[in-house]
Design an enzyme around this catalytic site. Structure first.
Site, PDB file in Angstrom:
ATOM      1  CD  GLU A  60      -1.903  -2.353   1.331  1.00 16.36           C
ATOM      2  OE1 GLU A  60      -0.793  -2.654   1.835  1.00 16.36           O
ATOM      3  OE2 GLU A  60      -2.779  -3.197   1.085  1.00 16.36           O
ATOM      4  CG  HIS A 129     -10.819  -6.717   6.225  1.00 15.98           C
ATOM      5  ND1 HIS A 129      -9.858  -7.059   7.132  1.00 15.98           N
ATOM      6  CD2 HIS A 129     -10.294  -6.971   5.005  1.00 15.98           C
ATOM      7  CE1 HIS A 129      -8.800  -7.522   6.493  1.00 15.98           C
ATOM      8  NE2 HIS A 129      -9.030  -7.476   5.199  1.00 15.98           N
TER       9      HIS A 129
END
Lengths: 325, 323
Positions: A60, A129
C-alpha cells in the site's frame, strides 16, 4: 434512464474517464486481471491494456507513493486500496506526502490523484475490514473526500474526482455495491462539495452519508406516519463541506440529528455540530443529537455488528427525541 | 571499485566548482543556524559532496530526483540557485518553495528535483511513480531516489524496490551510505555489510562504489542510468561515504569511533578531485585558492541578498493547499 448498480457505476466512471483522457491510469491489488476483489473493475484491463491498468504487489505504501510520483510527473492516476482499513498501512504517504506535496513545494506541483477504497460494516468482515475511515482523513488539509451513496452520485463524483487537480479520496460503501439506481445518459463529471437534499421536510434535519442516508430515509418514512416531517441531507462530500445546505436546512427545521457510521470521538459529525454552534445556534429549538457507534468497535458476530452500526430504530428514536422538545 | 576513467576538463571543473559551492554553502548554513537566521534543524552533507555532483552530472534534462533532508548538496548540484536555496532556508518569499518548505523540503520542479523528504524512506515510492509515468508515456527519462543506509531498514525501501523490479521501471535507487543512521552505527541496525547486497532480494543489480570520488560516482550512475533508459530496469547503487558533521544541528557525533573522522578526511571528496586535476596539470594551488574565494563571494552575496528579502505575506499561509 439506464439502470445500473453502484458497482457498475464505479467501473463505468473509470472506463469513461480512461477513454476521455489517456493520462488516466489505474492500479491496485488484483484490480486488473481479476477485476477487483469486489468485482468492481472487470474489463478495464482487457480494454486499456497492461500499461494503463496494473495489478500491484500487496504494497500500500508503494501504491500510494507511486500514484503520487506519477501524478506530479504528468499522469492522472487512480489507485485502489481495496479495503479502506488499509489506509492505516500507508498513512505516511497519504498524510505527509500526498496531502502536503503541493503545499510544501510552494505550489510547484498539482496532484491530480484519486484514491478509491471500500469501507463500511455490515458484511461480516470483522474488525479490521469494516471501518469507515473518513474522520481519519479529514484532519489533512490538502485532501478532498467524497462519499457517494447512489449509483448516479458514484458515477458523477468519481469522474469529477479524476478530473480534479487535487488528491481526492473516493470512499465506496461495501453494502451499496449491489444497489441499483438510475444514472441518466447525460450524467457527466459532478462538482465536488455539493450536498443533496434527498428528502424535504420541516420538523427535523438529518445529516448523513452513504448507507446511513438510506437508513435515515427509511426512518423518515416511518416518522411521517407519526406526523414528524424529516428533511434528509446526503452530504456526498466531506471535504469540501457544503455548509450552506446544512445551515439553510437547520434554519428551516430548527432541529438537527447527525447520523454517522463511525465512532463518536473526532467523527465528522463533530464538525457539523461545530458549524451549527458557530453559525446557526440561534435557530435551534432542541439539542443536537449524534447517532453513531459510540466508542464501540465493529465486531464479527452478526448481532454485535448489527447493533454497533446505527439502524432505523436508533435514528428514528433520536429524531423523536429532538422533535418532542 | 575498479579504475575510474578520467572525465574531460569541463566536467571536472564543473564538479569541483559545485562541490566547493556545496561545502562553503553548508559551512555558512551552520553559521546562519547559530545566528538563528535558519530555524528548526539542518542536516549537513559535508564530506558527501562527491555523491551529489557525480549523480547530478550523470543525469539528463527531464530526469527526476527525490532525496532526503540531507539534500542541500543535491539541490545545488542539480542546479538550484544559491539564492533560492539560502532564501528558502531563511523562510523568505523568494525561496525555492516560497518559504513553505525550508531546509528539509527543498524542491525545484524546473530542475527535476521533486523534493527532499523529511520522512525516512518516503521518497522511494514517489520516485517509483515518476519512473512509472515515464514508462507509461514511453519517455526516456529516468527517476532517481537518493537515500541513506538507514532508509533501507524501513518498509518503503522494500515495497519500492520490489515494485520497480517487477515492472522493470527506469529508476535508480542510490544509497549514500555514510555509516550512521542518525546516531547509530550501521552494524547495530543492519545485518549486512553492504547495502548493495540487498539487491539480490529483488533480482536487480547491486553495485558498491566509492562515494568520495566524484568521477567514480558519475561512472557508476551513468552505467545504471543507461540500463534504466534502455528498459533494463532498476539498479541499487551504494555509495560509500561519510558525513563529517553530526546527524543534525546539535549532534556533535560523540559516537564516532576514535580516529574514524581523520581517516575519512584523508579522502576528502574535494581533495580527491583537486589532487587528480593538479596531477594532470589541469589546476594549480593558486587557481584552487581563487576558485574557493570566488565561491565564497557567491555564497556571501546570496546570504546578504536573502537577508534583505521579505518574508512571505501572511495570506500565503492559505495558498497552495489546493490547486
Amino acid at each position: 434512464m439506464p439502470q445500473m448498480t453502484y458497482r457498475e457505476a464505479v467501473c463505468k466512471a473509470l472506463a469513461d474517464e480512461m477513454r476521455t483522457d489517456e493520462q488516466v491510469i489505474f492500479f491496485g491489488e488484483d484490480v486488473a486481471v481479476a477485476g477487483g476483489v469486489f468485482k468492481v473493475t472487470p474489463g478495464l484491463y482487457e480494454e486499456f491494456g497492461s500499461n494503463r491498468v496494473r495489478d500491484t504487489p500487496i504494497s500500500e505504501q508503494a501504491i500510494v507513493g507511486a500514484a503520487l510520483g506519477a501524478a506530479i510527473t504528468g499522469l492522472r492516476p487512480v489507485a485502489e486500496l481495496m479495503f479502506a482499513d488499509f489506509v492505516f498501512v500507508c498513512m505516511d504517504q497519504i498524510v505527509n506526502q500526498v496531502a502536503k506535496y503541493r503545499y510544501m513545494s510552494g505550489g510547484q506541483f498539482t496532484v491530480p490523484l484519486t484514491i478509491r477504497a471500500a469501507q463500511g460494516a455490515g458484511a461480516g468482515f470483522g474488525t479490521q475490514h469494516s471501518q469507515c475511515v473518513e474522520s481519519f482523513l479529514m484532519g489533512c488539509p490538502g485532501l478532498k473526500l467524497v462519499v457517494p451513496s447512489t449509483p448516479a452520485d458514484m458515477y458523477g463524483l468519481l469522474r469529477g474526482a479524476i478530473r480534479e487537480d487535487n488528491p481526492v479520496f473516493v470512499l465506496e460503501h461495501k453494502l451499496l455495491y449491489n444497489m441499483t439506481g438510475d444514472v441518466p445518459d447525460d450524467t457527466g463529471p459532478m462538482k465536488l462539495g455539493e450536498a443533496h437534499v434527498v428528502r424535504e421536510g420541516n420538523d427535523v434535519t438529518i445529516v448523513s452519508t452513504q448507507l446511513m442516508v438510506h437508513r435515515s430515509l427509511e426512518a423518515a418514512t416511518e416518522l411521517e406516519k407519526e406526523g414528524i416531517s424529516v428533511e434528509v441531507i446526503d452530504l456526498r462530500s466531506l471535504a469540501p463541506l457544503d455548509k450552506d445546505t446544512i445551515l439553510d436546512s437547520v434554519a428551516k427545521t430548527n432541529r438537527l440529528v447527525i447520523v454517522e457510521e463511525a465512532p463518536h470521538s473526532a467523527g465528522w459529525g463533530g464538525d457539523i455540530v461545530s458549524l451549527v454552534a458557530d453559525e446557526g445556534i440561534y435557530w435551534l429549538d432542541a439539542p443536537i443529537k449524534r447517532v453513531n457507534m459510540g466508542q464501540a468497535l465493529v465486531a464479527y458476530s452478526p448481532p454485535l455488528e448489527d447493533t454497533v452500526v446505527p439502524n432505523v430504530g436508533r435514528i428514528a428514536e433520536a429524531v423523536r427525541n429532538v422533535a418532542q422538545r | 571499485m575498479t579504475t575510474v576513467p578520467a572525465l574531460n576538463l569541463d566536467s571536472r571543473q564543473w564538479m569541483l566548482r559545485r562541490m566547493l559551492e556545496i561545502r562553503i554553502a553548508e559551512e555558512q548554513i551552520q553559521g546562519l543556524f547559530m545566528q538563528n537566521l535558519i530555524r528548526g534543524t539542518t542536516h549537513l552533507c559535508i564530506g558527501q559532496e562527491a555523491c551529489s555532483v557525480g549523480i547530478a552530472h550523470a543525469l539528463q534534462p527531464g530526469d527526476t530526483v527525490t532525496c532526503t533532508y540531507r539534500g542541500h548538496g543535491h539541490a545545488l548540484a542539480l542546479g538550484m540557485t544559491m539564492q533560492k536555496l539560502i532564501a528558502e532556508m531563511m523562510g523568505k518569499a523568494s525561496g525555492a518553495c516560497k518559504g513553505k518548505g525550508g531546509s528539509m523540503h527543498l524542491t525545484d520542479a524546473s530542475i527535476g528535483l521533486l523534493g527532499e523528504n523529511a520522512i525516512v524512506g518516503a521518497g522511494l515510492p514517489i520516485a517509483v511513480g515518476a519512473a512509472l509515468s515515464a514508462q507509461v508515456k514511453g519517455e526516456s527519462r529516468i527517476a532517481v531516489a537518493i537515500f541513506g543506509e538507514g532508509a533501507t531498514n524501513i518498509g518503503t525501501f522494500h515495497e519500492a524496490l520490489n515494485m520497480a523490479a517487477i515492472w522493470k521501471l527506469p529508476v535508480l535507487f542510490i544509497c549514500e551510505n555514510n555509516l550512521y543512521g542518525e546516531y547509530s552505527p550501521m552494524e547495530n541496525t543492519t545485518p549486512v555489510a553492504h547495502i548493495a547486497e540487498r539487491a539480490t532480494a529483488y533480482n536487480i543489480p547491486g553495485v558498491v562504489e566509492d562515494g568520495q570520488d566524484a568521477e567514480a560516482v558519475y561512472d557508476a550512475v551513468k552505467e545504471a542510468a543507461d540500463r534504466a533508459r534502455y528498459g533494463e530496469g532498476p539498479t541499487l547503487l551504494e555509495l560509500k561515504t561519510y558525513r563529517y558533521r553530526g546527524h543534525s544541528r546539535t549532534d556533535t557525533a560523540p559516537y564516532r569511533r576514535p580516529g574514524e573522522l581523520d581517516e575519512w578526511l584523508k579522502r576528502d571528496p574535494i581533495d580527491v578531485l583537486a589532487r587528480k586535476m593538479i596531477a594532470d596539470g589541469q589546476l594549480d594551488e593558486t587557481e584552487l585558492e581563487e576558485l574557493k574565494q570566488g565561491t565564497e563571494r557567491l555564497v556571501f552575496d546570496a546570504i546578504e541578498w536573502a537577508k534583505a528579502e521579505p518574508f512571505p505575506p501572511i495570506e500565503s499561509l492559505f495558498e497552495d493547499i489546493y490547486a
